[in-house]
Design a protein around this motif. Sequence first.
Motif, PDB file in Angstrom:
ATOM      1  N   ALA A  44     -51.164  29.761  40.724  1.00 29.02           N
ATOM      2  CA  ALA A  44     -51.882  29.435  40.027  1.00 29.02           C
ATOM      3  C   ALA A  44     -50.419  30.080  39.775  1.00 29.02           C
ATOM      4  CB  ALA A  44     -52.653  29.696  39.076  1.00 29.02           C
ATOM      5  N   TYR A  65     -55.828  34.078  39.953  1.00 27.96           N
ATOM      6  CA  TYR A  65     -53.836  33.391  39.690  1.00 27.96           C
ATOM      7  C   TYR A  65     -53.485  33.222  41.441  1.00 27.96           C
ATOM      8  CZ  TYR A  65     -55.051  32.922  34.611  1.00 27.96           C
ATOM      9  OH  TYR A  65     -55.843  32.324  33.692  1.00 27.96           O
ATOM     10  N   PHE A  69     -55.232  26.336  42.680  1.00 27.87           N
ATOM     11  CA  PHE A  69     -55.984  25.591  42.049  1.00 27.87           C
ATOM     12  C   PHE A  69     -55.882  24.241  41.674  1.00 27.87           C
ATOM     13  CE2 PHE A  69     -58.620  28.107  38.554  1.00 27.87           C
ATOM     14  CZ  PHE A  69     -58.348  29.485  38.677  1.00 27.87           C
ATOM     15  N   ARG A  71     -56.080  21.050  39.897  1.00 26.05           N
ATOM     16  CA  ARG A  71     -55.848  20.892  38.189  1.00 26.05           C
ATOM     17  C   ARG A  71     -54.589  21.510  38.173  1.00 26.05           C
ATOM     18  NH1 ARG A  71     -59.394  24.810  35.800  1.00 26.05           N
ATOM     19  NH2 ARG A  71     -61.091  23.599  35.806  1.00 26.05           N
ATOM     20  N   ASP A  72     -53.844  22.617  38.054  1.00 29.64           N
ATOM     21  CA  ASP A  72     -52.638  23.019  38.231  1.00 29.64           C
ATOM     22  C   ASP A  72     -51.490  22.467  39.230  1.00 29.64           C
ATOM     23  OD1 ASP A  72     -54.947  24.899  37.499  1.00 29.64           O
ATOM     24  OD2 ASP A  72     -53.101  26.590  37.358  1.00 29.64           O
ATOM     25  N   MET A 194     -59.668  21.526  32.501  1.00 28.06           N
ATOM     26  CA  MET A 194     -58.646  22.821  32.442  1.00 28.06           C
ATOM     27  C   MET A 194     -59.311  23.655  30.659  1.00 28.06           C
ATOM     28  SD  MET A 194     -55.265  21.963  30.305  1.00 28.06           S
ATOM     29  CE  MET A 194     -54.972  23.813  29.628  1.00 28.06           C
ATOM     30  N   ASP A 196     -61.918  25.915  30.881  1.00 30.07           N
ATOM     31  CA  ASP A 196     -62.978  26.281  32.050  1.00 30.07           C
ATOM     32  C   ASP A 196     -63.752  27.618  30.988  1.00 30.07           C
ATOM     33  OD1 ASP A 196     -61.309  27.927  31.910  1.00 30.07           O
ATOM     34  OD2 ASP A 196     -60.719  28.015  33.950  1.00 30.07           O
ATOM     35  N   TYR A 402     -55.592  30.875  23.137  1.00 28.22           N
ATOM     36  CA  TYR A 402     -55.915  30.037  24.854  1.00 28.22           C
ATOM     37  C   TYR A 402     -56.484  29.366  24.621  1.00 28.22           C
ATOM     38  CZ  TYR A 402     -57.345  31.042  29.740  1.00 28.22           C
ATOM     39  OH  TYR A 402     -57.696  31.110  30.485  1.00 28.22           O
ATOM     40  N   HIS A 403     -57.230  28.622  24.937  1.00 26.72           N
ATOM     41  CA  HIS A 403     -58.123  27.037  24.906  1.00 26.72           C
ATOM     42  C   HIS A 403     -58.682  26.773  23.522  1.00 26.72           C
ATOM     43  CE1 HIS A 403     -59.881  28.133  29.217  1.00 26.72           C
ATOM     44  NE2 HIS A 403     -58.562  27.576  29.160  1.00 26.72           N
ATOM     45  N   TRP A 408     -49.979  25.421  25.115  1.00 21.86           N
ATOM     46  CA  TRP A 408     -49.357  24.994  26.798  1.00 21.86           C
ATOM     47  C   TRP A 408     -48.548  24.330  27.183  1.00 21.86           C
ATOM     48  CZ3 TRP A 408     -53.396  27.082  30.575  1.00 21.86           C
ATOM     49  CH2 TRP A 408     -54.480  27.947  29.343  1.00 21.86           C
ATOM     50  N   GLU A 464     -48.224  31.570  30.436  1.00 24.46           N
ATOM     51  CA  GLU A 464     -48.624  30.385  30.582  1.00 24.46           C
ATOM     52  C   GLU A 464     -49.363  30.092  29.355  1.00 24.46           C
ATOM     53  OE1 GLU A 464     -52.692  32.809  31.105  1.00 24.46           O
ATOM     54  OE2 GLU A 464     -53.837  30.790  32.321  1.00 24.46           O
ATOM     55  N   GLN A 482     -46.089  31.527  35.200  1.00 24.53           N
ATOM     56  CA  GLN A 482     -47.646  30.538  35.543  1.00 24.53           C
ATOM     57  C   GLN A 482     -47.170  29.103  36.110  1.00 24.53           C
ATOM     58  OE1 GLN A 482     -50.155  31.265  35.080  1.00 24.53           O
ATOM     59  NE2 GLN A 482     -51.272  29.477  35.278  1.00 24.53           N
ATOM     60  N   TRP A 484     -47.815  25.609  36.848  1.00 28.17           N
ATOM     61  CA  TRP A 484     -47.922  24.626  36.043  1.00 28.17           C
ATOM     62  C   TRP A 484     -46.605  24.668  34.715  1.00 28.17           C
ATOM     63  CZ3 TRP A 484     -53.358  23.102  34.607  1.00 28.17           C
ATOM     64  CH2 TRP A 484     -54.114  24.238  33.335  1.00 28.17           C
TER      65      TRP A 484
HETATM   66  C1  GLC Z   1     -57.498  29.267  33.953  1.00 31.20           C
HETATM   67  C2  GLC Z   1     -56.890  27.686  33.381  1.00 31.20           C
HETATM   68  C3  GLC Z   1     -57.413  26.886  33.365  1.00 31.20           C
HETATM   69  C4  GLC Z   1     -56.749  26.798  35.215  1.00 31.20           C
HETATM   70  C5  GLC Z   1     -57.001  28.859  35.617  1.00 31.20           C
HETATM   71  C6  GLC Z   1     -55.469  28.799  37.017  1.00 31.20           C
HETATM   72  O1  GLC Z   1     -58.615  29.627  33.914  1.00 31.20           O
HETATM   73  O2  GLC Z   1     -57.930  28.142  31.637  1.00 31.20           O
HETATM   74  O3  GLC Z   1     -57.076  25.337  33.198  1.00 31.20           O
HETATM   75  O4  GLC Z   1     -56.473  25.936  35.844  1.00 31.20           O
HETATM   76  O5  GLC Z   1     -56.247  29.393  34.508  1.00 31.20           O
HETATM   77  O6  GLC Z   1     -53.964  28.716  36.186  1.00 31.20           O
END
Ligand code: GLC
Length: 522
Positions: A44, A65, A69, A71-72, A194, A196, A402-403, A408, A464, A482, A484
């Motif tokens: 990550a 990290y 991951f 999704r990443d 994402m 989370d 952050y979220h 991002w 990130e 990071q 991604w």
């Molecule tokens: C954080 C983010 C998540 C991501 C993870 C690893 O938890 O919220 O979306 O996948 O970091 O980068």
Amino acid sequence: MDLPIAVWDNRRLSRESDVIQTACELLYKQALVEIQGQPVGTLAAIPRSIRRGLDADISEPDLNYTEIFIRDNIPTMIYFLLDGRGDIVRNFLNQMLKLQSTKDETAGIFPTSFFEENGRIVADYGQRAIGRVSSVDATLWWPILAHIYVQHTDDQEWAVSEPVQRGISRFLNLILHPQFHDVPTLRVPDGAFMIDRPLDVWGAPLEIQVLLYGALLSSAGLIRKALSARGLVSMPGNRLAYLRQPQGEDARMIDRFRRTLAWLRRLRRYLLTYYWVNATTVQVLRRHPTEQYGDLIANEYNINANTVPVWLQTWLGRDGGYLLGNLRTGRPDFRFFTLGNCLGAIFGLLGRTQRHALFRLIYQNRDELMAQLPMRICHPPLDGVDWENQTGFDQKNVAWSYHNGGHWPCLLWFLVLAVVRNQQECQDSLEGSKNREFHEVMMMTLEDSYKVLLKRLPKQNWPEYFDGPTGLWIGLQARSYQTWTITGLLLTQRLLRGDPSDAAVMDMPNLKDLHQTELPDL
Ligand code: GLC
């Protein structure tokens, strides 16, 4: 503090090609992880030990990290495909298949992340995650990525192989079963994608529904390949004489295929009816009576006009439109979520007119969404008592961080893909129309956004996320290097400067075409 090391000398990074080359080196030489000698996925974030040329120090892990991951890794895998490294994508998909749960309670789900420790793979299905949130998006991404991989590499043998088809049926068993509520959406707890962490995104959040749409389309496309390889299906216009009545697994596959298509049709209709908002739908909604009961009513979810926030008027303007964040009885969530909307355009859930309305909305709100660092994850943030109650006083998710309204850089390429894809598809209708002019302006906005990332990301060590209403500041707890963030820039560059055919990389199977599949009767 993260000290810049010699190789990332800022003078060297003043040229676009140098930044891109640096990003590529970071990706391939530092973020990519091998398991049993095979590259399988990326971390990550690249920890300091690796950046200094040392081995990863798992005795001092940086939370999670240093894990892979799912999704990443989606942007990373798309990049690898475009870069001719389908082999890595296949390794990643196979590794995930090995980790798909077979436990009674969770059969079919894929983990959020995994890593190797002393020769053993450790996977997190939510049982290790902060706050024990469950990741649903990883499971939905697997069939999508599998389809994208097969479409791009034409690896038919892998597509129809037994482990792949078994993975798909396990996944579909999670979705195609009776439930308490007769709706085609997938209900999830808070923080299942994402985002989370708790952010009032439980119920039927947009990102999950759009991923579900993509996952069902992808699964149907892959099942059709297997049915076709077994001689059980004929493509439109090529009618087969069926020699045998399907039995056993063949019959079950046909049944799953049909049920998937029926689900998809309902899901699309449902999302376009209840999630799509523009100036017209809002005005109709505001004037609906409430407290209606029975079959044929206008206000099925008993939505009160007061739930429509005042900022929506300028946000939508005359021509804007978007998919709302969530739908719950009496409580639609009008927040704008960037990823769910971009994926809605990329996966073809949104038709041409809706896509244009979405891009107009993004353009007219660019001061909010792009600001100093493209792009904001959701808008507007939760504040005050809403923040207290809905996030549980989450310090990481205070307003504009952050979220919760943070910016991002990993999100920009999804928008670029959606816009470039749309331009190619609508080439004819763009000619000579006001849409064409708008499209050019939109491309300039994306180009400007790309330049912002190009300038800021390498200098600020690839953060990130960024904080504040304009996204000017590095996120309070943002990781550096990071992955991604790095791949997001590489993909943006490729989509803006590279081969136009790259923009087809995430095309989904066509729903109409799937419906025309001719199958034997069961
Ligand atoms: C954080 C983010 C998540 C991501 C993870 C690893 O938890 O919220 O979306 O996948 O970091 O980068």
